[in-house]
Design a protein around this motif. Structure first.
Motif, PDB file in Angstrom:
ATOM      1  N   ASP A   1       0.904  -1.116  -0.138  1.00 29.94           N
ATOM      2  CA  ASP A   1      -0.066  -0.007  -0.119  1.00 29.94           C
ATOM      3  C   ASP A   1       0.965   1.365   0.122  1.00 29.94           C
ATOM      4  N   ARG A   2       0.652   2.264  -0.819  1.00 29.35           N
ATOM      5  CA  ARG A   2       1.454   3.437  -1.061  1.00 29.35           C
ATOM      6  C   ARG A   2       1.662   4.144   0.366  1.00 29.35           C
ATOM      7  N   GLU A   3       0.876   4.070   1.075  1.00 28.61           N
ATOM      8  CA  GLU A   3       0.890   4.731   2.497  1.00 28.61           C
ATOM      9  C   GLU A   3       2.023   4.245   3.275  1.00 28.61           C
ATOM     10  N   SER A   4       1.855   3.020   3.354  1.00 27.76           N
ATOM     11  CA  SER A   4       2.647   2.068   4.135  1.00 27.76           C
ATOM     12  C   SER A   4       4.079   2.124   3.740  1.00 27.76           C
ATOM     13  N   ILE A   5       4.420   1.775   2.494  1.00 30.18           N
ATOM     14  CA  ILE A   5       5.810   1.870   1.944  1.00 30.18           C
ATOM     15  C   ILE A   5       6.609   3.188   1.880  1.00 30.18           C
ATOM     16  N   GLU A   6       5.722   4.124   1.750  1.00 31.78           N
ATOM     17  CA  GLU A   6       6.426   5.702   1.709  1.00 31.78           C
ATOM     18  C   GLU A   6       6.509   5.944   3.166  1.00 31.78           C
ATOM     19  N   HIS A   7       5.618   5.544   4.210  1.00 24.88           N
ATOM     20  CA  HIS A   7       6.131   5.553   5.519  1.00 24.88           C
ATOM     21  C   HIS A   7       7.299   4.841   5.674  1.00 24.88           C
ATOM     22  N   TRP A   8       7.656   3.728   5.558  1.00 27.64           N
ATOM     23  CA  TRP A   8       8.660   2.980   5.498  1.00 27.64           C
ATOM     24  C   TRP A   8      10.047   3.485   5.242  1.00 27.64           C
ATOM     25  N   ILE A   9       9.937   4.085   3.821  1.00 28.81           N
ATOM     26  CA  ILE A   9      11.041   4.631   3.212  1.00 28.81           C
ATOM     27  C   ILE A   9      11.279   5.976   3.767  1.00 28.81           C
ATOM     28  N   PHE A  10      10.366   6.944   3.543  1.00 32.56           N
ATOM     29  CA  PHE A  10      10.641   8.521   3.835  1.00 32.56           C
ATOM     30  C   PHE A  10      10.780   8.624   5.288  1.00 32.56           C
ATOM     31  N   THR A  11       9.714   8.199   6.042  1.00 31.48           N
ATOM     32  CA  THR A  11       9.669   8.416   7.565  1.00 31.48           C
ATOM     33  C   THR A  11      10.717   7.829   8.443  1.00 31.48           C
ATOM     34  N   ASN A  12      10.713   6.291   8.268  1.00 30.72           N
ATOM     35  CA  ASN A  12      11.650   5.543   8.841  1.00 30.72           C
ATOM     36  C   ASN A  12      13.114   5.564   8.393  1.00 30.72           C
ATOM     37  N   LYS A  13      13.160   6.087   7.132  1.00 27.24           N
ATOM     38  CA  LYS A  13      14.578   5.975   6.673  1.00 27.24           C
ATOM     39  C   LYS A  13      15.129   4.794   6.379  1.00 27.24           C
ATOM     40  N   ASN A  14      14.316   3.522   6.031  1.00 28.69           N
ATOM     41  CA  ASN A  14      14.678   2.244   5.730  1.00 28.69           C
ATOM     42  C   ASN A  14      15.072   2.051   4.338  1.00 28.69           C
ATOM     43  N   THR A  15      16.215   1.567   3.981  1.00 24.89           N
ATOM     44  CA  THR A  15      16.772   1.344   2.478  1.00 24.89           C
ATOM     45  C   THR A  15      16.662  -0.132   2.099  1.00 24.89           C
ATOM     46  N   THR A  16      16.000  -0.894   2.704  1.00 19.68           N
ATOM     47  CA  THR A  16      15.830  -2.226   2.287  1.00 19.68           C
ATOM     48  C   THR A  16      14.247  -2.590   2.173  1.00 19.68           C
ATOM     49  N   CYS A  17      14.168  -3.691   1.305  1.00 17.04           N
ATOM     50  CA  CYS A  17      12.625  -4.071   1.107  1.00 17.04           C
ATOM     51  C   CYS A  17      12.217  -4.873   2.399  1.00 17.04           C
ATOM     52  N   PRO A  18      11.024  -4.622   2.855  1.00 15.17           N
ATOM     53  CA  PRO A  18      10.578  -5.135   3.980  1.00 15.17           C
ATOM     54  C   PRO A  18      10.471  -6.674   4.035  1.00 15.17           C
ATOM     55  N   VAL A  19      10.153  -7.225   2.591  1.00 13.00           N
ATOM     56  CA  VAL A  19       9.977  -8.475   2.424  1.00 13.00           C
ATOM     57  C   VAL A  19      11.102  -9.347   2.033  1.00 13.00           C
ATOM     58  N   THR A  20      11.973  -8.834   0.770  1.00 15.13           N
ATOM     59  CA  THR A  20      12.912  -9.407   0.185  1.00 15.13           C
ATOM     60  C   THR A  20      14.227  -9.032   0.903  1.00 15.13           C
ATOM     61  N   LYS A  21      14.357  -7.839   1.716  1.00 19.09           N
ATOM     62  CA  LYS A  21      15.605  -7.506   2.159  1.00 19.09           C
ATOM     63  C   LYS A  21      16.718  -7.024   1.236  1.00 19.09           C
ATOM     64  N   GLN A  22      16.141  -6.796   0.013  1.00 11.35           N
ATOM     65  CA  GLN A  22      16.899  -6.336  -1.092  1.00 11.35           C
ATOM     66  C   GLN A  22      17.236  -4.872  -1.057  1.00 11.35           C
ATOM     67  N   PRO A  23      17.881  -4.094  -1.390  1.00  8.58           N
ATOM     68  CA  PRO A  23      18.138  -2.764  -1.422  1.00  8.58           C
ATOM     69  C   PRO A  23      17.085  -2.017  -1.894  1.00  8.58           C
ATOM     70  N   LEU A  24      16.427  -0.896  -1.259  1.00  5.96           N
ATOM     71  CA  LEU A  24      15.425  -0.098  -1.659  1.00  5.96           C
ATOM     72  C   LEU A  24      15.814   1.240  -1.520  1.00  5.96           C
ATOM     73  N   PRO A  25      16.503   1.818  -2.586  1.00  9.07           N
ATOM     74  CA  PRO A  25      16.921   3.415  -2.320  1.00  9.07           C
ATOM     75  C   PRO A  25      15.648   4.260  -2.310  1.00  9.07           C
ATOM     76  N   ILE A  26      16.144   5.387  -1.530  1.00 12.28           N
ATOM     77  CA  ILE A  26      14.862   6.258  -1.203  1.00 12.28           C
ATOM     78  C   ILE A  26      14.345   7.098  -2.227  1.00 12.28           C
ATOM     79  N   ASP A  27      15.077   6.982  -3.299  1.00 13.05           N
ATOM     80  CA  ASP A  27      14.588   7.743  -4.516  1.00 13.05           C
ATOM     81  C   ASP A  27      14.143   6.846  -5.528  1.00 13.05           C
ATOM     82  N   SER A  28      13.830   5.775  -5.201  1.00 14.04           N
ATOM     83  CA  SER A  28      13.458   4.693  -6.199  1.00 14.04           C
ATOM     84  C   SER A  28      12.087   4.780  -6.471  1.00 14.04           C
ATOM     85  N   ASP A  29      11.595   4.492  -7.736  1.00 14.78           N
ATOM     86  CA  ASP A  29      10.115   4.693  -8.332  1.00 14.78           C
ATOM     87  C   ASP A  29       9.221   3.607  -7.592  1.00 14.78           C
TER      88      ASP A  29
END
Length: 416
Positions: free
Chosen positions: A33-61
Protein backbone atom coordinates in the motif's frame (compact mmCIF):
# COMPACT_ATOMS: atom_id res chain seq x y z
CA UNK A 1 -16.45 -6.24 8.36
CA UNK A 2 -17.42 -9.81 9.19
CA UNK A 3 -14.39 -11.49 10.70
CA UNK A 4 -15.31 -14.68 8.84
CA UNK A 5 -14.73 -13.10 5.43
CA UNK A 6 -11.62 -14.47 3.74
CA UNK A 7 -9.70 -11.67 2.06
CA UNK A 8 -7.50 -12.75 -0.87
CA UNK A 9 -3.90 -12.82 0.37
CA UNK A 10 -2.58 -10.69 -2.49
CA UNK A 11 -4.99 -7.87 -1.48
CA UNK A 12 -3.15 -7.48 1.84
CA UNK A 13 -0.25 -5.07 2.31
CA UNK A 14 2.80 -6.91 3.78
CA UNK A 15 3.49 -3.95 6.09
CA UNK A 16 0.08 -2.83 7.40
CA UNK A 17 -1.60 -6.26 6.97
CA UNK A 18 -4.70 -4.36 5.78
CA UNK A 19 -6.47 -4.31 2.40
CA UNK A 20 -4.48 -2.07 0.09
CA UNK A 21 -6.12 1.21 -0.96
CA UNK A 22 -3.41 2.35 -3.37
CA UNK A 23 -1.21 -0.63 -4.31
CA UNK A 24 2.22 0.23 -5.70
CA UNK A 25 5.04 -2.08 -6.76
CA UNK A 26 8.60 -1.42 -5.58
CA UNK A 27 11.69 -2.10 -7.70
CA UNK A 28 12.07 -5.37 -5.76
CA UNK A 29 8.84 -6.63 -7.31
CA UNK A 30 6.80 -6.60 -4.09
CA UNK A 31 3.49 -4.71 -3.96
CA UNK A 32 2.61 -2.57 -0.94
CA UNK A 33 0.00 0.00 0.00
CA UNK A 34 1.49 3.37 -1.00
CA UNK A 35 1.01 4.98 2.41
CA UNK A 36 2.76 2.11 4.20
CA UNK A 37 5.78 1.80 1.93
CA UNK A 38 6.27 5.58 1.73
CA UNK A 39 6.20 5.75 5.53
CA UNK A 40 8.72 2.88 5.59
CA UNK A 41 11.06 4.67 3.16
CA UNK A 42 10.67 8.38 3.88
CA UNK A 43 9.73 8.55 7.56
CA UNK A 44 11.61 5.57 8.96
CA UNK A 45 14.52 6.02 6.51
CA UNK A 46 14.67 2.31 5.72
CA UNK A 47 16.67 1.40 2.60
CA UNK A 48 15.80 -2.29 2.31
CA UNK A 49 12.65 -4.02 1.09
CA UNK A 50 10.63 -5.26 4.10
CA UNK A 51 9.91 -8.59 2.38
CA UNK A 52 12.97 -9.42 0.24
CA UNK A 53 15.55 -7.44 2.28
CA UNK A 54 17.01 -6.26 -1.05
CA UNK A 55 18.23 -2.64 -1.41
CA UNK A 56 15.38 -0.14 -1.77
CA UNK A 57 16.87 3.32 -2.41
CA UNK A 58 14.97 6.30 -1.01
CA UNK A 59 14.63 7.77 -4.51
CA UNK A 60 13.43 4.54 -6.15
CA UNK A 61 10.19 4.57 -8.15
CA UNK A 62 6.96 3.10 -6.82
CA UNK A 63 4.82 1.98 -9.78
CA UNK A 64 1.02 2.13 -9.33
CA UNK A 65 -0.52 -1.34 -9.71
CA UNK A 66 -3.78 -0.30 -11.41
CA UNK A 67 -4.87 -3.85 -12.25
CA UNK A 68 -4.63 -4.99 -8.63
CA UNK A 69 -6.39 -1.82 -7.42
CA UNK A 70 -9.33 -2.46 -9.78
CA UNK A 71 -9.53 -6.09 -8.62
CA UNK A 72 -9.61 -4.95 -4.98
CA UNK A 73 -12.30 -2.36 -5.75
CA UNK A 74 -14.42 -4.95 -7.60
CA UNK A 75 -14.08 -7.44 -4.75
CA UNK A 76 -15.05 -4.78 -2.19
CA UNK A 77 -18.16 -3.88 -4.22
CA UNK A 78 -19.19 -7.53 -4.49
CA UNK A 79 -18.88 -7.92 -0.70
CA UNK A 80 -20.44 -4.61 0.28
CA UNK A 81 -23.43 -6.35 1.90
CA UNK A 82 -20.99 -8.13 4.23
CA UNK A 83 -19.66 -4.84 5.61
CA UNK A 84 -16.78 -4.33 3.19
CA UNK A 85 -16.18 -0.65 2.37
CA UNK A 86 -15.43 0.18 -1.24
CA UNK A 87 -11.90 1.42 -1.81
CA UNK A 88 -12.05 4.83 -3.54
CA UNK A 89 -9.83 5.50 -6.52
CA UNK A 90 -6.71 7.26 -5.13
CA UNK A 91 -5.74 10.71 -6.25
CA UNK A 92 -2.98 10.73 -8.86
CA UNK A 93 0.45 11.35 -7.28
CA UNK A 94 1.78 14.88 -7.22
CA UNK A 95 4.00 15.66 -10.21
CA UNK A 96 6.67 18.24 -10.82
CA UNK A 97 4.48 19.74 -13.57
CA UNK A 98 1.71 20.44 -11.04
CA UNK A 99 4.23 21.94 -8.61
CA UNK A 100 5.63 24.27 -11.30
CA UNK A 101 2.10 25.41 -12.19
CA UNK A 102 1.40 26.32 -8.56
CA UNK A 103 4.68 28.23 -8.41
CA UNK A 104 3.75 30.15 -11.57
CA UNK A 105 0.45 31.08 -9.94
CA UNK A 106 2.42 32.85 -7.20
CA UNK A 107 3.12 35.60 -9.73
CA UNK A 108 -0.60 36.33 -10.11
CA UNK A 109 -1.87 38.38 -7.13
CA UNK A 110 -5.36 36.89 -7.59
CA UNK A 111 -4.08 33.31 -7.40
CA UNK A 112 -1.18 33.77 -5.01
CA UNK A 113 -2.89 32.99 -1.71
CA UNK A 114 -4.82 30.05 -3.16
CA UNK A 115 -1.59 28.61 -4.55
CA UNK A 116 0.17 28.93 -1.19
CA UNK A 117 -2.71 27.22 0.61
CA UNK A 118 -2.64 24.34 -1.90
CA UNK A 119 1.12 23.97 -1.51
CA UNK A 120 0.73 23.85 2.28
CA UNK A 121 -1.94 21.14 2.06
CA UNK A 122 0.21 19.10 -0.31
CA UNK A 123 3.24 19.45 1.97
CA UNK A 124 1.27 18.16 4.95
CA UNK A 125 -0.25 15.26 3.02
CA UNK A 126 2.62 12.82 2.51
CA UNK A 127 6.37 12.31 2.52
CA UNK A 128 6.28 11.75 -1.22
CA UNK A 129 4.72 15.17 -1.70
CA UNK A 130 7.39 16.79 0.48
CA UNK A 131 10.10 15.24 -1.70
CA UNK A 132 8.37 16.37 -4.91
CA UNK A 133 7.92 19.94 -3.60
CA UNK A 134 11.57 20.14 -2.58
CA UNK A 135 12.71 18.93 -6.00
CA UNK A 136 10.36 21.42 -7.67
CA UNK A 137 12.05 24.42 -6.04
CA UNK A 138 9.31 25.23 -3.54
CA UNK A 139 11.63 26.01 -0.56
CA UNK A 140 13.54 28.65 -2.53
CA UNK A 141 10.27 30.15 -3.81
CA UNK A 142 8.88 30.37 -0.26
CA UNK A 143 12.01 32.10 1.06
CA UNK A 144 11.91 34.62 -1.78
CA UNK A 145 8.21 35.25 -1.10
CA UNK A 146 9.04 36.09 2.53
CA UNK A 147 11.91 38.33 1.42
CA UNK A 148 9.56 40.19 -0.94
CA UNK A 149 7.06 40.72 1.89
CA UNK A 150 9.89 42.26 3.90
CA UNK A 151 10.94 44.50 1.00
CA UNK A 152 7.39 45.81 0.71
CA UNK A 153 7.22 46.19 4.49
CA UNK A 154 3.74 44.72 4.59
CA UNK A 155 2.07 41.49 5.72
CA UNK A 156 0.90 39.64 2.62
CA UNK A 157 -1.82 37.03 2.63
CA UNK A 158 -0.01 33.72 2.54
CA UNK A 159 2.92 34.67 4.79
CA UNK A 160 1.87 32.12 7.40
CA UNK A 161 1.43 29.42 4.75
CA UNK A 162 4.85 30.14 3.22
CA UNK A 163 6.54 29.82 6.60
CA UNK A 164 4.54 26.68 7.38
CA UNK A 165 5.56 25.04 4.09
CA UNK A 166 9.21 25.53 5.03
CA UNK A 167 8.54 23.46 8.18
CA UNK A 168 7.26 20.52 6.14
CA UNK A 169 9.65 20.60 3.18
CA UNK A 170 13.37 19.97 3.38
CA UNK A 171 15.35 23.05 2.36
CA UNK A 172 18.20 21.95 0.07
CA UNK A 173 21.61 23.03 1.38
CA UNK A 174 22.58 24.47 -1.99
CA UNK A 175 19.49 26.71 -1.99
CA UNK A 176 20.54 28.12 1.37
CA UNK A 177 24.10 28.72 0.19
CA UNK A 178 23.00 30.51 -2.97
CA UNK A 179 20.34 32.59 -1.24
CA UNK A 180 22.65 33.74 1.55
CA UNK A 181 25.40 34.61 -0.93
CA UNK A 182 23.12 36.46 -3.34
CA UNK A 183 20.58 37.92 -0.95
CA UNK A 184 21.59 39.16 2.47
CA UNK A 185 17.95 39.98 3.19
CA UNK A 186 16.98 36.37 3.99
CA UNK A 187 17.91 36.67 7.67
CA UNK A 188 16.66 40.27 7.76
CA UNK A 189 13.25 39.17 6.46
CA UNK A 190 12.89 36.51 9.15
CA UNK A 191 13.90 39.05 11.80
CA UNK A 192 11.26 41.39 10.37
CA UNK A 193 8.60 38.71 10.86
CA UNK A 194 9.67 38.38 14.50
CA UNK A 195 9.25 42.14 15.01
CA UNK A 196 5.68 42.33 13.72
CA UNK A 197 3.39 42.99 16.66
CA UNK A 198 0.30 44.48 15.04
CA UNK A 199 -1.88 43.65 12.07
CA UNK A 200 -1.01 39.96 11.87
CA UNK A 201 -3.41 37.12 12.65
CA UNK A 202 -2.01 34.09 14.46
CA UNK A 203 1.01 36.13 15.52
CA UNK A 204 2.41 33.44 17.84
CA UNK A 205 2.14 30.72 15.18
CA UNK A 206 3.71 32.91 12.49
CA UNK A 207 6.63 33.91 14.71
CA UNK A 208 7.11 30.30 15.77
CA UNK A 209 7.28 29.26 12.11
CA UNK A 210 9.77 32.07 11.44
CA UNK A 211 12.15 31.05 14.21
CA UNK A 212 11.90 27.40 13.11
CA UNK A 213 12.88 28.45 9.57
CA UNK A 214 15.73 30.47 11.03
CA UNK A 215 16.91 27.40 12.92
CA UNK A 216 16.74 25.33 9.73
CA UNK A 217 18.82 27.86 7.80
CA UNK A 218 21.36 28.21 10.61
CA UNK A 219 21.71 24.43 10.81
CA UNK A 220 22.29 24.21 7.07
CA UNK A 221 25.08 26.77 7.20
CA UNK A 222 26.51 25.29 10.39
CA UNK A 223 26.47 21.62 9.36
CA UNK A 224 27.60 22.01 5.77
CA UNK A 225 30.73 23.35 4.15
CA UNK A 226 29.69 26.99 4.23
CA UNK A 227 32.21 28.36 6.70
CA UNK A 228 33.16 31.07 4.24
CA UNK A 229 29.74 32.64 4.80
CA UNK A 230 30.39 33.27 8.52
CA UNK A 231 26.60 33.48 9.02
CA UNK A 232 26.73 32.87 12.75
CA UNK A 233 29.72 35.10 13.26
CA UNK A 234 28.04 38.04 11.59
CA UNK A 235 24.52 37.68 12.95
CA UNK A 236 23.10 41.17 13.32
CA UNK A 237 22.41 42.31 16.87
CA UNK A 238 18.76 42.87 15.91
CA UNK A 239 18.31 39.16 15.18
CA UNK A 240 19.69 38.08 18.54
CA UNK A 241 17.80 40.80 20.43
CA UNK A 242 14.51 39.90 18.78
CA UNK A 243 14.89 36.20 19.48
CA UNK A 244 15.55 36.96 23.14
CA UNK A 245 12.50 39.24 23.28
CA UNK A 246 10.06 36.62 21.98
CA UNK A 247 11.39 33.73 24.07
CA UNK A 248 8.88 33.79 26.89
CA UNK A 249 5.62 34.95 25.35
CA UNK A 250 6.05 35.36 21.60
CA UNK A 251 6.31 31.76 20.39
CA UNK A 252 5.06 28.24 21.00
CA UNK A 253 7.03 25.67 23.01
CA UNK A 254 8.42 24.30 19.75
CA UNK A 255 9.42 27.83 18.82
CA UNK A 256 11.23 28.24 22.14
CA UNK A 257 13.29 25.14 21.38
CA UNK A 258 14.18 26.44 17.92
CA UNK A 259 15.12 29.88 19.29
CA UNK A 260 17.41 28.30 21.89
CA UNK A 261 19.04 26.18 19.18
CA UNK A 262 19.84 29.30 17.17
CA UNK A 263 21.23 31.12 20.19
CA UNK A 264 23.36 28.16 21.26
CA UNK A 265 24.79 27.87 17.74
CA UNK A 266 25.80 31.54 17.93
CA UNK A 267 27.38 31.30 21.41
CA UNK A 268 30.96 30.40 20.38
CA UNK A 269 31.54 33.97 19.15
CA UNK A 270 32.33 36.46 21.91
CA UNK A 271 30.52 39.38 20.29
CA UNK A 272 27.34 37.28 20.13
CA UNK A 273 27.60 36.42 23.81
CA UNK A 274 27.97 40.11 24.68
CA UNK A 275 24.84 40.94 22.67
CA UNK A 276 22.90 38.11 24.34
CA UNK A 277 23.86 39.24 27.83
CA UNK A 278 22.99 42.86 27.08
CA UNK A 279 19.66 41.76 25.58
CA UNK A 280 18.68 40.10 28.87
CA UNK A 281 19.04 36.48 27.77
CA UNK A 282 20.41 35.27 31.12
CA UNK A 283 17.28 36.47 32.94
CA UNK A 284 15.02 34.85 30.32
CA UNK A 285 16.84 31.52 30.57
CA UNK A 286 16.44 31.40 34.34
CA UNK A 287 12.76 32.29 33.99
CA UNK A 288 12.29 29.49 31.46
CA UNK A 289 13.88 27.02 33.87
CA UNK A 290 11.73 28.19 36.75
CA UNK A 291 8.76 27.13 34.62
CA UNK A 292 9.99 23.50 34.76
CA UNK A 293 10.36 22.91 30.99
CA UNK A 294 10.86 19.61 29.23
CA UNK A 295 14.24 17.86 29.25
CA UNK A 296 15.49 19.10 25.87
CA UNK A 297 14.74 22.74 26.74
CA UNK A 298 16.67 22.40 30.01
CA UNK A 299 19.64 20.93 28.15
CA UNK A 300 19.66 23.92 25.82
CA UNK A 301 19.26 26.56 28.55
CA UNK A 302 22.06 25.06 30.64
CA UNK A 303 24.37 24.89 27.63
CA UNK A 304 23.74 28.56 26.83
CA UNK A 305 24.12 29.60 30.48
CA UNK A 306 27.52 27.92 30.53
CA UNK A 307 28.65 30.06 27.58
CA UNK A 308 27.22 33.28 29.01
CA UNK A 309 28.66 32.71 32.49
CA UNK A 310 32.12 32.42 30.97
CA UNK A 311 32.22 36.24 30.91
CA UNK A 312 32.03 38.61 33.89
CA UNK A 313 28.91 40.43 32.67
CA UNK A 314 27.11 37.13 32.16
CA UNK A 315 27.92 35.99 35.69
CA UNK A 316 26.79 39.33 37.09
CA UNK A 317 23.45 39.03 35.27
CA UNK A 318 23.12 35.44 36.44
CA UNK A 319 23.66 36.38 40.08
CA UNK A 320 21.27 39.32 39.83
CA UNK A 321 18.37 36.87 39.47
CA UNK A 322 17.25 35.59 42.87
CA UNK A 323 16.41 32.12 41.58
CA UNK A 324 19.45 31.45 39.40
CA UNK A 325 21.70 29.44 41.73
CA UNK A 326 18.74 27.53 43.15
CA UNK A 327 17.34 26.42 39.80
CA UNK A 328 20.72 25.36 38.39
CA UNK A 329 21.45 23.43 41.59
CA UNK A 330 18.04 21.74 41.49
CA UNK A 331 18.59 20.41 37.96
CA UNK A 332 21.78 18.47 38.86
CA UNK A 333 21.25 14.68 39.14
CA UNK A 334 17.62 15.05 38.01
CA UNK A 335 17.50 15.60 34.25
CA UNK A 336 20.36 14.14 32.20
CA UNK A 337 24.13 13.76 32.04
CA UNK A 338 24.27 16.69 29.60
CA UNK A 339 22.50 18.93 32.15
CA UNK A 340 24.78 17.71 34.95
CA UNK A 341 27.80 18.61 32.83
CA UNK A 342 26.69 22.15 31.96
CA UNK A 343 25.14 22.95 35.35
CA UNK A 344 28.30 21.89 37.18
CA UNK A 345 30.38 24.08 34.90
CA UNK A 346 28.10 27.06 35.58
CA UNK A 347 28.46 26.60 39.34
CA UNK A 348 32.20 26.11 38.94
CA UNK A 349 32.53 29.43 37.10
CA UNK A 350 30.52 31.19 39.78
CA UNK A 351 32.56 29.52 42.53
CA UNK A 352 35.87 30.42 40.91
CA UNK A 353 35.27 33.98 39.75
CA UNK A 354 32.24 35.41 41.55
CA UNK A 355 32.31 33.84 45.01
CA UNK A 356 31.49 36.78 47.27
CA UNK A 357 30.42 36.01 50.81
CA UNK A 358 26.80 36.71 49.81
CA UNK A 359 27.05 34.24 46.93
CA UNK A 360 28.60 31.56 49.12
CA UNK A 361 25.86 31.97 51.71
CA UNK A 362 23.26 31.70 48.95
CA UNK A 363 24.85 28.44 47.76
CA UNK A 364 24.50 27.11 51.30
CA UNK A 365 20.93 28.33 51.65
CA UNK A 366 19.59 26.83 48.42
CA UNK A 367 21.33 23.47 48.86
CA UNK A 368 24.20 23.82 46.38
CA UNK A 369 26.78 22.59 48.88
CA UNK A 370 24.67 19.57 49.79
CA UNK A 371 24.17 18.79 46.10
CA UNK A 372 27.93 18.91 45.51
CA UNK A 373 28.35 16.36 48.30
CA UNK A 374 25.76 14.17 46.55
CA UNK A 375 27.71 14.38 43.29
CA UNK A 376 30.76 12.99 45.07
CA UNK A 377 28.72 10.02 46.26
CA UNK A 378 26.84 9.40 43.00
CA UNK A 379 28.13 7.38 40.05
CA UNK A 380 29.18 10.46 38.15
CA UNK A 381 32.14 10.93 35.80
CA UNK A 382 35.45 11.60 37.51
CA UNK A 383 35.78 15.13 36.10
CA UNK A 384 32.41 16.10 37.61
CA UNK A 385 33.44 14.70 40.97
CA UNK A 386 36.73 16.59 40.70
CA UNK A 387 34.78 19.80 40.02
CA UNK A 388 32.54 19.23 43.02
CA UNK A 389 35.51 18.50 45.28
CA UNK A 390 37.38 21.56 44.01
CA UNK A 391 34.43 23.83 44.86
CA UNK A 392 33.95 22.24 48.28
CA UNK A 393 37.63 22.61 49.16
CA UNK A 394 37.92 26.16 47.79
CA UNK A 395 35.30 27.49 50.21
CA UNK A 396 35.61 25.01 53.06
CA UNK A 397 36.33 27.73 55.62
CA UNK A 398 32.92 29.30 54.92
CA UNK A 399 30.92 26.10 54.51
CA UNK A 400 32.34 23.38 56.78
CA UNK A 401 30.64 24.35 60.04
CA UNK A 402 27.44 25.76 58.60
CA UNK A 403 24.16 24.76 60.28
CA UNK A 404 22.66 24.56 56.76
CA UNK A 405 24.53 21.28 56.24
CA UNK A 406 22.68 18.18 57.33
CA UNK A 407 25.94 16.50 58.35
CA UNK A 408 28.93 18.90 58.79
CA UNK A 409 31.16 16.02 59.89
CA UNK A 410 30.50 14.22 56.61
CA UNK A 411 31.44 17.36 54.73
CA UNK A 412 34.70 17.57 56.67
CA UNK A 413 35.46 13.95 55.75
CA UNK A 414 34.86 14.60 52.04
CA UNK A 415 37.28 17.53 51.77
CA UNK A 416 40.21 15.97 53.63
Amino acid sequence: MDEGIEVPEYFICPISLQIMKDPVTAITGITYDRESIEHWIFTNKNTTCPVTKQPLPIDSDLTPNHTLRRLIQAWCTQNAELGIDRIPTPKPPLTKTHVLKLLRDLNDPKLQHKSLMQLELLAAESQRNKKCLAEGGVPKAMILFIVNCHKKGQIEKGLEEALSILQFVKVPTEDVRVLLKENDQVLDSLTWVLTIDDGMENSVAVKSHAVLVLKKIIQKTHDSDTNNLHVLERLKPEIIERIVRILRHGVTQQGVGAALHVLLSACPWGRNRVIMVEAGLVFELVEIELGAPEKRITELTMAILFHLCSCANGRAKFLSHEGSIAVVTERILKVSLAVDDRAMFVLSLISKFSATNMVLQEMLKVGTVSKLCMVLQAGQAKYLKDQALEMLKAHSEVWKNSPCLADPSFYATLIR
